[in-house]
Design a protein around this motif. Structure first.
Motif, PDB file in Angstrom:
ATOM      1  N   UNK A  17      30.369  52.835  53.549  1.00  0.00           N
ATOM      2  CA  UNK A  17      31.365  53.876  53.302  1.00  0.00           C
ATOM      3  C   UNK A  17      32.268  53.537  52.131  1.00  0.00           C
ATOM      4  N   UNK A  18      32.224  52.290  51.702  1.00  0.00           N
ATOM      5  CA  UNK A  18      32.944  51.845  50.510  1.00  0.00           C
ATOM      6  C   UNK A  18      31.980  50.997  49.686  1.00  0.00           C
ATOM      7  N   UNK A  19      32.382  50.651  48.497  1.00  0.00           N
ATOM      8  CA  UNK A  19      31.539  49.802  47.647  1.00  0.00           C
ATOM      9  C   UNK A  19      31.463  48.410  48.258  1.00  0.00           C
ATOM     10  N   UNK A  62      28.010  43.646  43.652  1.00  0.00           N
ATOM     11  CA  UNK A  62      28.376  45.011  44.047  1.00  0.00           C
ATOM     12  C   UNK A  62      27.212  45.915  43.645  1.00  0.00           C
ATOM     13  N   UNK A  63      26.056  45.661  44.244  1.00  0.00           N
ATOM     14  CA  UNK A  63      24.805  46.270  43.786  1.00  0.00           C
ATOM     15  C   UNK A  63      24.537  47.657  44.361  1.00  0.00           C
ATOM     16  N   UNK A  64      25.182  48.018  45.458  1.00  0.00           N
ATOM     17  CA  UNK A  64      24.730  49.173  46.219  1.00  0.00           C
ATOM     18  C   UNK A  64      25.766  50.293  46.198  1.00  0.00           C
ATOM     19  N   UNK A  65      25.264  51.498  46.050  1.00  0.00           N
ATOM     20  CA  UNK A  65      26.126  52.668  46.039  1.00  0.00           C
ATOM     21  C   UNK A  65      26.652  52.966  47.441  1.00  0.00           C
ATOM     22  N   UNK A  66      27.774  53.677  47.499  1.00  0.00           N
ATOM     23  CA  UNK A  66      28.267  54.172  48.782  1.00  0.00           C
ATOM     24  C   UNK A  66      27.182  55.069  49.401  1.00  0.00           C
ATOM     25  N   UNK A  91      20.039  47.046  52.670  1.00  0.00           N
ATOM     26  CA  UNK A  91      20.728  45.897  52.073  1.00  0.00           C
ATOM     27  C   UNK A  91      20.276  44.609  52.748  1.00  0.00           C
ATOM     28  N   UNK A  92      20.203  44.630  54.079  1.00  0.00           N
ATOM     29  CA  UNK A  92      19.794  43.436  54.833  1.00  0.00           C
ATOM     30  C   UNK A  92      18.414  42.969  54.399  1.00  0.00           C
ATOM     31  N   UNK A  93      17.460  43.875  54.339  1.00  0.00           N
ATOM     32  CA  UNK A  93      16.097  43.470  53.987  1.00  0.00           C
ATOM     33  C   UNK A  93      15.984  43.051  52.525  1.00  0.00           C
ATOM     34  N   UNK A  94      16.778  43.649  51.644  1.00  0.00           N
ATOM     35  CA  UNK A  94      16.795  43.218  50.246  1.00  0.00           C
ATOM     36  C   UNK A  94      17.293  41.781  50.143  1.00  0.00           C
ATOM     37  N   UNK A  95      18.373  41.473  50.836  1.00  0.00           N
ATOM     38  CA  UNK A  95      18.930  40.122  50.783  1.00  0.00           C
ATOM     39  C   UNK A  95      17.989  39.112  51.439  1.00  0.00           C
ATOM     40  N   UNK A  96      17.347  39.501  52.529  1.00  0.00           N
ATOM     41  CA  UNK A  96      16.377  38.599  53.160  1.00  0.00           C
ATOM     42  C   UNK A  96      15.231  38.298  52.209  1.00  0.00           C
ATOM     43  N   UNK A  97      14.770  39.301  51.468  1.00  0.00           N
ATOM     44  CA  UNK A  97      13.696  39.079  50.512  1.00  0.00           C
ATOM     45  C   UNK A  97      14.087  38.119  49.404  1.00  0.00           C
TER      46      UNK A  97
END
Length: 346
Positions: free
Chosen positions: A111-113, A152-156, A163-169
């Motif tokens: 809901x926020x950056x 701060x890679x992801x849009x609201x 995000x979780x799976x991107x970071x796990x990868x």
């Protein structure tokens, strides 16, 4: 667990509220649990029940259980996403479709950056993100990897699960999945080996493996060289990692292909270190060394399989070590359990 052809069998469909059982559903037909390791939510459930009592599945959860030889085996905890009511002239029914509790991490969006500070631990950040989605039963393998730069890679409006799976990868972990008790599991990727075999199935007298199987072999576009590049302006240098398949047992390795190199090149946006990038390339190579051969085989109900199990099987002309990529279990003693697995090159 010893699996025999003839078991005493029963099934129960529990409704959970606040972690406790508040009721059960009466089946109109047997429910079905399905595991697909390459899907985002991995575990799913579908079943049709007599519509005698209404539950609030916006907050209640569903837990199917099978009982074999007096021993109970839960088959996951699910969030109901679809209710379809109907009647056949004699009874009113409700058909439920449900998914693993990771559904809440897909439903929950930023809901926020989202800001991640340099120096934060990867797994700590991931666990905190899952907690934002209401998931606190988490079994996480620890890591020393930390973020090298602020992020701060992801849009609201980005799904937490994305995000979780991107970071796990980025740290060579498997995608998040849940076990059969509803816990979220976070594990580093390791190639399946003889030492990781969880189940063995061999045809013959008193075997629980059913006759028949299907084998497919898809050889399309199999790389044997993997090159990853991380060219991030926030980093001091371009990182490059290369992993080669040189296994003499792999039909697609460089030696087996007569020295022919088939490149898969990919750019990644972020990775904590050069070591982590190399681990990621190695994982891609190791996954590619699971052969193109996939087998579908059938057993008696075995309610102890979890996502990513390694199995040893011997059925017909197929024998070896396989990485299980899916299974389907109908909660009836009259039905076989269907498994799909990919051969492992050891």
């Amino acid at each position: 667990m010893e699996i025999r052809q003839h078991n005493t069998f029963s099934a129960r469909y529990e409704v959970l509220r606040g972690g406790g059982v508040v009721g059960t559903l009466q089946p109109y037909s047997p429910g079905e649990v399905q595991c697909e390791t390459e899907s985002e939510l991995v575990l799913s459930f579908r079943g049709t029940f007599y519509a005698a009592e209404k539950f609030n599945f916006l907050t209640d959860r569903l837990r199917p259980v099978v009982i074999l030889n007096g021993e109970e085996y839960p088959l996951g905890v699910y969030a109901v996403t679809t209710e379809e009511r109907g009647a056949d002239g004699t009874a009113e029914t409700v058909t439920l479709e449900a998914y693993s509790l990771l559904y809440f991490a897909r439903q929950k969006k930023t809901e926020t950056r989202l800001h991640i500070s340099a120096g934060e631990n990867y797994i700590t950040v991931i666990v905190n993100l899952l907690a934002q989605a209401g998931l606190d039963a988490i079994d996480a393998e620890k890591t020393d990897y930390t973020f090298e730069t602020d992020r701060e890679d992801w849009d609201i409006g980005t799904e937490i699960l994305t995000i979780v799976n991107t970071l796990l990868g980025e740290i060579s972990y498997k995608k998040a999945y849940t076990d059969l008790r509803g816990n979220v599991i976070l594990r580093k990727y390791r190639p399946p080996t003889v030492s990781s075999i969880a189940h063995e199935y061999t045809e013959g007298v008193d075997s629980c493996i059913a006759p028949g199987y299907k084998i497919t072999d898809d050889r399309y576009d199999k790389a044997n060289v993997f090159r990853l590049t991380c060219d991030n302006p926030d980093k001091s240098a371009v990182l490059v990692a290369i992993a080669e398949n040189n296994s003499p047992d792999s039909p697609f390795s460089i030696p087996s292909m007569g020295g022919r190199r088939i490149l898969h090149a990919e750019k990644v946006d972020n990775v904590p270190t050069q070591e982590a990038l190399q681990e990621r390339a190695n994982a891609m190579r190791d996954k590619s060394m699971q052969s193109t051969e996939e087998i579908e085989f059938y057993t008696a109900i075995a309610p102890v399989h979890v996502p990513h199990d390694t199995v040893a099987i011997q059925v017909g002309g197929a024998a070896g070590i396989f990485a299980e990529i899916g299974w389907r279990l109908t909660m009836s003693p009259e039905e076989d359990m269907t498994h799909t697995a990919r051969r492992v090159i050891t």
